[in-house]
Design a protein around this motif. Structure first.
Motif, PDB file in Angstrom:
ATOM      1  N   MET A   1     -37.020  67.699  -3.991  1.00  0.00           N
ATOM      2  CA  MET A   1     -38.139  66.802  -4.211  1.00  0.00           C
ATOM      3  C   MET A   1     -39.337  67.375  -3.471  1.00  0.00           C
ATOM      4  O   MET A   1     -39.228  67.726  -2.309  1.00  0.00           O
ATOM      5  N   ARG A   2     -40.426  67.451  -4.154  1.00  0.00           N
ATOM      6  CA  ARG A   2     -41.609  68.017  -3.513  1.00  0.00           C
ATOM      7  C   ARG A   2     -42.202  67.054  -2.491  1.00  0.00           C
ATOM      8  O   ARG A   2     -41.961  65.852  -2.546  1.00  0.00           O
ATOM      9  N   ARG A   3     -42.948  67.566  -1.574  1.00  0.00           N
ATOM     10  CA  ARG A   3     -43.486  66.779  -0.460  1.00  0.00           C
ATOM     11  C   ARG A   3     -44.925  66.324  -0.699  1.00  0.00           C
ATOM     12  O   ARG A   3     -45.339  65.295  -0.197  1.00  0.00           O
ATOM     13  N   GLU A   4     -45.708  67.112  -1.416  1.00  0.00           N
ATOM     14  CA  GLU A   4     -47.132  66.814  -1.622  1.00  0.00           C
ATOM     15  C   GLU A   4     -47.348  66.209  -3.010  1.00  0.00           C
ATOM     16  O   GLU A   4     -46.832  66.723  -3.992  1.00  0.00           O
ATOM     17  N   TRP A   5     -48.147  65.140  -3.050  1.00  0.00           N
ATOM     18  CA  TRP A   5     -48.398  64.432  -4.301  1.00  0.00           C
ATOM     19  C   TRP A   5     -49.886  64.129  -4.434  1.00  0.00           C
ATOM     20  O   TRP A   5     -50.499  63.602  -3.514  1.00  0.00           O
ATOM     21  N   GLU A   6     -50.436  64.458  -5.578  1.00  0.00           N
ATOM     22  CA  GLU A   6     -51.800  64.024  -5.907  1.00  0.00           C
ATOM     23  C   GLU A   6     -51.721  62.537  -6.225  1.00  0.00           C
ATOM     24  O   GLU A   6     -50.690  62.058  -6.714  1.00  0.00           O
ATOM     25  N   PRO A   7     -52.793  61.784  -5.982  1.00  0.00           N
ATOM     26  CA  PRO A   7     -52.751  60.329  -6.240  1.00  0.00           C
ATOM     27  C   PRO A   7     -52.324  59.966  -7.662  1.00  0.00           C
ATOM     28  O   PRO A   7     -51.521  59.051  -7.852  1.00  0.00           O
ATOM     29  N   GLU A   8     -52.807  60.699  -8.652  1.00  0.00           N
ATOM     30  CA  GLU A   8     -52.447  60.395 -10.045  1.00  0.00           C
ATOM     31  C   GLU A   8     -50.955  60.634 -10.294  1.00  0.00           C
ATOM     32  O   GLU A   8     -50.311  59.890 -11.027  1.00  0.00           O
ATOM     33  N   GLU A   9     -50.411  61.692  -9.688  1.00  0.00           N
ATOM     34  CA  GLU A   9     -48.993  62.001  -9.845  1.00  0.00           C
ATOM     35  C   GLU A   9     -48.128  60.953  -9.154  1.00  0.00           C
ATOM     36  O   GLU A   9     -47.095  60.549  -9.689  1.00  0.00           O
ATOM     37  N   LEU A  10     -48.566  60.513  -7.996  1.00  0.00           N
ATOM     38  CA  LEU A  10     -47.859  59.476  -7.252  1.00  0.00           C
ATOM     39  C   LEU A  10     -47.780  58.193  -8.075  1.00  0.00           C
ATOM     40  O   LEU A  10     -46.719  57.585  -8.209  1.00  0.00           O
ATOM     41  N   ILE A  11     -48.894  57.821  -8.656  1.00  0.00           N
ATOM     42  CA  ILE A  11     -48.941  56.613  -9.479  1.00  0.00           C
ATOM     43  C   ILE A  11     -48.023  56.751 -10.693  1.00  0.00           C
ATOM     44  O   ILE A  11     -47.247  55.846 -11.015  1.00  0.00           O
ATOM     45  N   ALA A  12     -48.079  57.902 -11.361  1.00  0.00           N
ATOM     46  CA  ALA A  12     -47.271  58.110 -12.568  1.00  0.00           C
ATOM     47  C   ALA A  12     -45.773  58.108 -12.261  1.00  0.00           C
ATOM     48  O   ALA A  12     -44.979  57.582 -13.042  1.00  0.00           O
ATOM     49  N   ALA A  13     -45.381  58.680 -11.133  1.00  0.00           N
ATOM     50  CA  ALA A  13     -43.960  58.848 -10.841  1.00  0.00           C
ATOM     51  C   ALA A  13     -43.346  57.704 -10.051  1.00  0.00           C
ATOM     52  O   ALA A  13     -42.162  57.428 -10.187  1.00  0.00           O
ATOM     53  N   TRP A  14     -44.121  57.020  -9.227  1.00  0.00           N
ATOM     54  CA  TRP A  14     -43.552  56.075  -8.269  1.00  0.00           C
ATOM     55  C   TRP A  14     -43.964  54.624  -8.501  1.00  0.00           C
ATOM     56  O   TRP A  14     -43.615  53.748  -7.707  1.00  0.00           O
ATOM     57  N   THR A  15     -44.685  54.343  -9.572  1.00  0.00           N
ATOM     58  CA  THR A  15     -45.061  52.959  -9.851  1.00  0.00           C
ATOM     59  C   THR A  15     -43.869  52.206 -10.434  1.00  0.00           C
ATOM     60  O   THR A  15     -43.225  52.674 -11.379  1.00  0.00           O
TER      61      THR A  15
END
Length: 136
Positions: A1-15
């Motif tokens: 699992m990668r450690r760094e997330w752009e805000p858009e990627e975080l929203i897409a993957a973790w919402t």
């Protein structure tokens, strides 16, 4: 699992989506946070995290905000015992997975040996497909 997330990627993957809330909604506190993180981690990785350190800090903070639980409480989530086993079972069922059985493992091993990594023994034209012996 990668450690760094752009805000858009975080929203897409973790919402947490509507169907996720049906599973998360009956849990409280750290179990709510831990379950939400297990669910979203499994969706991305196809496996469960082995320990809290595998879950990106940004994901913990983001999911904690959604479930309204202090992200620091994630360190209290228990990684062994009946609660996490039940959470894993719920995630697998919700996503259409099941635990493998010994029979599943035998079928998979036979398929791998035949289709993916067959090898012909070089002794006297044997011609059989075989697994290499362990340690050789």
């Amino acid at each position: 699992m990668r450690r760094e997330w752009e805000p858009e990627e975080l929203i897409a993957a973790w919402t947490l989506l509507d169907s996720d809330w049906e599973l998360v909604g009956n849990k409280t506190g750290v179990t709510r946070l831990g379950f939400g993180l297990l669910l979203k981690f499994f969706e991305q990785e196809g496996r469960f995290p082995r320990h809290a350190g595998e879950v990106p800090r940004a994901a913990v903070d983001y999911v904690a905000g959604q479930v309204k639980v202090d992200p620091a409480l994630f360190s209290d989530y228990r990684w062994s015992g009946s609660t996490i086993e039940y959470h894993r079972a719920q995630v697998r069922e919700a996503l259409g997975f099941r635990e493998s059985t010994r029979a599943d493992e035998d079928v998979l091993a036979a398929w791998l040996a035949d289709k993916i990594c067959p090898m012909v023994l070089p002794t006297k034209g044997c011609g059989r497909r075989c697994w290499p012996a362990a340690g050789r």
